[in-house]
Design a protein around this motif. Structure first.
Motif, PDB file in Angstrom:
ATOM      1  N   SER A 131     -38.958 -83.817 -83.720  1.00  0.00           N
ATOM      2  CA  SER A 131     -38.162 -84.091 -82.527  1.00  0.00           C
ATOM      3  C   SER A 131     -38.775 -85.247 -81.743  1.00  0.00           C
ATOM      4  CB  SER A 131     -38.095 -82.848 -81.638  1.00  0.00           C
ATOM      5  OG  SER A 131     -39.360 -82.604 -81.056  1.00  0.00           O
ATOM      6  N   MET A 133     -39.472 -85.500 -78.620  1.00  0.00           N
ATOM      7  CA  MET A 133     -40.496 -85.035 -77.686  1.00  0.00           C
ATOM      8  C   MET A 133     -41.820 -84.793 -78.407  1.00  0.00           C
ATOM      9  SD  MET A 133     -40.227 -81.836 -75.139  1.00  0.00           S
ATOM     10  CE  MET A 133     -41.632 -81.105 -74.367  1.00  0.00           C
ATOM     11  N   THR A 150     -33.910 -89.271 -74.697  1.00  0.00           N
ATOM     12  CA  THR A 150     -33.037 -88.130 -74.965  1.00  0.00           C
ATOM     13  C   THR A 150     -31.601 -88.636 -74.873  1.00  0.00           C
ATOM     14  OG1 THR A 150     -32.779 -87.450 -72.659  1.00  0.00           O
ATOM     15  CG2 THR A 150     -34.706 -86.583 -73.849  1.00  0.00           C
ATOM     16  N   ARG A 155     -36.935 -89.517 -70.513  1.00  0.00           N
ATOM     17  CA  ARG A 155     -37.538 -88.357 -69.869  1.00  0.00           C
ATOM     18  C   ARG A 155     -39.042 -88.563 -69.822  1.00  0.00           C
ATOM     19  NH1 ARG A 155     -36.719 -82.335 -72.271  1.00  0.00           N
ATOM     20  NH2 ARG A 155     -38.014 -81.251 -70.770  1.00  0.00           N
TER      21      ARG A 155
END
Length: 165
Positions: A131, A133, A150, A155
């Motif tokens: 992912s 993140m 995102t 973010r």
């Protein structure tokens, strides 16, 4: 419109020992428990004569195909996976298997464990290493800030804690 879908990029081939056990348990459940039960139902339904209008037979055969397909997929996937069961020497950096506590811009904290793509579940705090993140987190340390993209935009998170168990 056809059913063609371009091949997906395969996920990473790392998994935690708990994730491997869960996949092996699923294979066992499907192959040794559920498949014999469905086979018995299909066998009984086949004895009833006309199979074209026999729901137990039709749906049982369909379920057998689903079971066989899933077991085949899991078996091939388990052969390729590498179980990561050791704690890294440098426990201050974020690597596969780390439990990371991050602080949002609004001050709320969330804890995630970085796991393989076969075992991720955000509701349980398991974040896939593939992912965006997790990719931003890997290699970072406590006190670092990360920024990642995102669908809603960029973010920003602050890493407040890293631990391995």
């Amino acid at each position: 419109m056809g059913r063609y879908r371009p091949p997906r990029k395969p996920g990473s081939f790392y998994i935690t020992p708990e994730g491997e056990k869960a996949l092996r348990d699923e294979v066992y459940q499907l192959w040794k428990v559920e498949r014999p039960q469905v086979t018995a139902v299909v066998s009984e339904a086949a004895k009833n004569g006309d199979r074209s209008e026999n729901g137990d037979y039709i749906y049982g055969k369909r379920r057998l195909r689903e079971i066989d397909s899933r077991v085949g997929f899991l078996t091939r996937r388990l052969d390729k996976l590498e179980v990561v069961d050791r704690i890294p020497d440098n426990q201050n950096k974020i690597y596969f298997g780390a439990r990371v506590t991050v602080e949002e811009e609004d001050g709320s904290e969330n804890t995630y464990r970085i796991v393989g793509p076969d075992e991720f579940d955000l509701s349980l705090g398991k974040l896939s290493m593939d992912s965006p993140m997790a990719k931003a987190l890997l290699g970072k340390s406590v006190g670092d800030e990360i920024v990642f993209k995102t669908p809603d935009g960029e973010r920003e998170l602050y890493i407040s804690k890293v631990q391995y168990k």
